[in-house]
Enzyme design. Sequence first.
Site, short mmCIF file in Angstrom:
data_model
loop_
_atom_site.label_atom_id
_atom_site.label_comp_id
_atom_site.label_asym_id
_atom_site.label_seq_id
_atom_site.Cartn_x
_atom_site.Cartn_y
_atom_site.Cartn_z
N CYS A 14 80.20 17.90 -9.81
CA CYS A 14 80.87 16.90 -10.65
C CYS A 14 81.80 17.54 -11.67
O CYS A 14 82.73 16.90 -12.13
CB CYS A 14 79.84 16.01 -11.33
SG CYS A 14 78.74 16.89 -12.46
N ASP B 81 74.75 20.87 -10.10
CA ASP B 81 75.29 20.57 -11.43
C ASP B 81 74.78 21.65 -12.38
O ASP B 81 73.92 22.46 -12.00
CB ASP B 81 74.79 19.16 -11.86
CG ASP B 81 75.48 18.62 -13.11
OD1 ASP B 81 76.44 19.25 -13.60
OD2 ASP B 81 75.05 17.55 -13.60
N ARG C 269 79.98 6.13 -22.74
CA ARG C 269 79.27 7.38 -22.42
C ARG C 269 78.38 7.69 -23.62
O ARG C 269 78.88 7.84 -24.74
CB ARG C 269 80.25 8.53 -22.19
CG ARG C 269 79.58 9.89 -22.19
CD ARG C 269 80.47 11.00 -21.68
NE ARG C 269 80.66 10.91 -20.25
CZ ARG C 269 81.15 11.90 -19.50
NH1 ARG C 269 81.49 13.06 -20.05
NH2 ARG C 269 81.29 11.74 -18.20
N GLN D 181 80.60 8.82 -11.18
CA GLN D 181 80.78 10.10 -10.50
C GLN D 181 80.33 10.03 -9.04
O GLN D 181 80.98 10.57 -8.14
CB GLN D 181 80.01 11.20 -11.25
CG GLN D 181 80.11 12.56 -10.59
CD GLN D 181 81.49 13.18 -10.73
OE1 GLN D 181 82.02 13.28 -11.82
NE2 GLN D 181 82.08 13.61 -9.61
N ARG E 23 87.67 10.36 -8.85
CA ARG E 23 87.20 9.58 -10.01
C ARG E 23 88.20 8.47 -10.31
O ARG E 23 87.83 7.34 -10.58
CB ARG E 23 87.04 10.49 -11.26
CG ARG E 23 86.00 11.58 -11.15
CD ARG E 23 84.60 11.03 -11.04
NE ARG E 23 84.26 10.12 -12.12
CZ ARG E 23 83.84 10.52 -13.33
NH1 ARG E 23 83.65 11.79 -13.60
NH2 ARG E 23 83.54 9.63 -14.28
N HIS F 218 74.79 8.69 -13.80
CA HIS F 218 76.25 8.88 -13.83
C HIS F 218 76.85 8.22 -12.58
O HIS F 218 77.35 8.88 -11.68
CB HIS F 218 76.56 10.38 -13.87
CG HIS F 218 77.97 10.72 -14.26
ND1 HIS F 218 78.88 9.76 -14.67
CD2 HIS F 218 78.63 11.92 -14.30
CE1 HIS F 218 80.03 10.36 -14.95
NE2 HIS F 218 79.91 11.66 -14.73
N1 NVA Z 1 74.74 16.47 -15.95
C1 NVA Z 1 75.95 16.71 -16.68
C2 NVA Z 1 77.09 15.98 -16.05
C3 NVA Z 1 78.41 16.15 -16.72
C4 NVA Z 1 79.51 15.34 -16.10
C5 NVA Z 1 75.77 16.26 -18.11
O1 NVA Z 1 75.16 15.20 -18.32
O2 NVA Z 1 76.19 16.95 -19.01
N1 CP Z 2 82.29 14.88 -14.21
C1 CP Z 2 82.54 14.34 -15.41
O1 CP Z 2 82.03 13.27 -15.75
O2 CP Z 2 83.38 15.07 -16.18
P1 CP Z 2 83.73 14.85 -17.71
O3 CP Z 2 82.50 15.18 -18.51
O4 CP Z 2 84.87 15.80 -17.98
O5 CP Z 2 84.13 13.42 -17.91
#
Ligand code: NVA
Ligand code: CP
Length: 297
Positions: A256, A216, A100, A130, A284, A127
């Site tokens: 998500c 989101d 990540r 997800q 997930r 992502h």
């Molecule tokens: N769009 C959000 C998703 C988090 C799971 C982010 O990138 O922070």
């Molecule tokens: N939805 C998701 O990816 O959550 P986290 O940021 O908690 O991993």
Amino acid sequence: MTVRHFLAIPDFETQELTELLARAARLKAGKDRSTLAGKSLAMIFRKSSTRTRVSFEVGMTQLGGHALFLSERDSQIGRGETVYDTANVLSGYVDAITIRTFDHSEVEELAMHASVPVINALTDLLHPCQIMADLQTVIEEFGPELNGRTVAWIGDGNNMANSWINAAWRLGFELRLACPEGYDPDPTILKRAGSAVSLTRDPAEAAEGADVVTTDVWASMGQESEQAVREVAFKGFIVDDALMRRADPSAIFLHCLPAHRGEEVADSVIDGPQSRIFPEAENRLHAQKAILLELMG
Ligand code: NVA
Ligand code: CP
């Protein structure tokens, strides 16, 4: 043999995605007893996580393997060790790597140099894990045929939106995005998807008759300093009861998570009868176990 990675939804063909989703359902039902005994997964996290970290780690445990959490704060990649060296070193120890991070190109670079599968656990661009869980949740609700379903995305053209576009392109459902001007999804990804995906400035238009309404946060990880500006730009993009009434009466709401209740979604929607956020979060685990088995099995 070439190593397969999962950096984006289109890394798998339509048929393969359908099989992965079917396997995720079997895993959830306890009907697939495959294991990854003795296998290890390294998990590099340059951003915070609850669901992704826990679901990958628990998933590996349930499959009889092991997962290692490598945080930005106390691994050498966080001190500037190169992606090239990290990829080569980790490939000598583990059987797959999740990452990540911010820049999508870093995930691609890791995959280019690793001799084990790399899985995208979120970048600024995409992502995909997800979305596999989200699709599993949609299938649980409406059955396996995604073709003919309509998904409405309300809000930022972010990593989630881009991955929804990729999924619509590959799986043939209709995706309607409503994004404020200046917050469109990635133009290349949008263009490639063709007529399955449309973009409007009007949330009500996108939600009209939809089977799934999803959104989101307005400021993703790394965009915290833009919060105030975005709150102005996204005014009117809240998923509330009035917007849900535009959708099909049997529509479900997905997010998500983490969510900002009262900002991009009203409490009454996210905590209401149409919300499927907790099965979505649980999925997930099952969707990623299917991906891990496919890539590492
Ligand atoms: N769009 C959000 C998703 C988090 C799971 C982010 O990138 O922070
Ligand atoms: N939805 C998701 O990816 O959550 P986290 O940021 O908690 O991993």
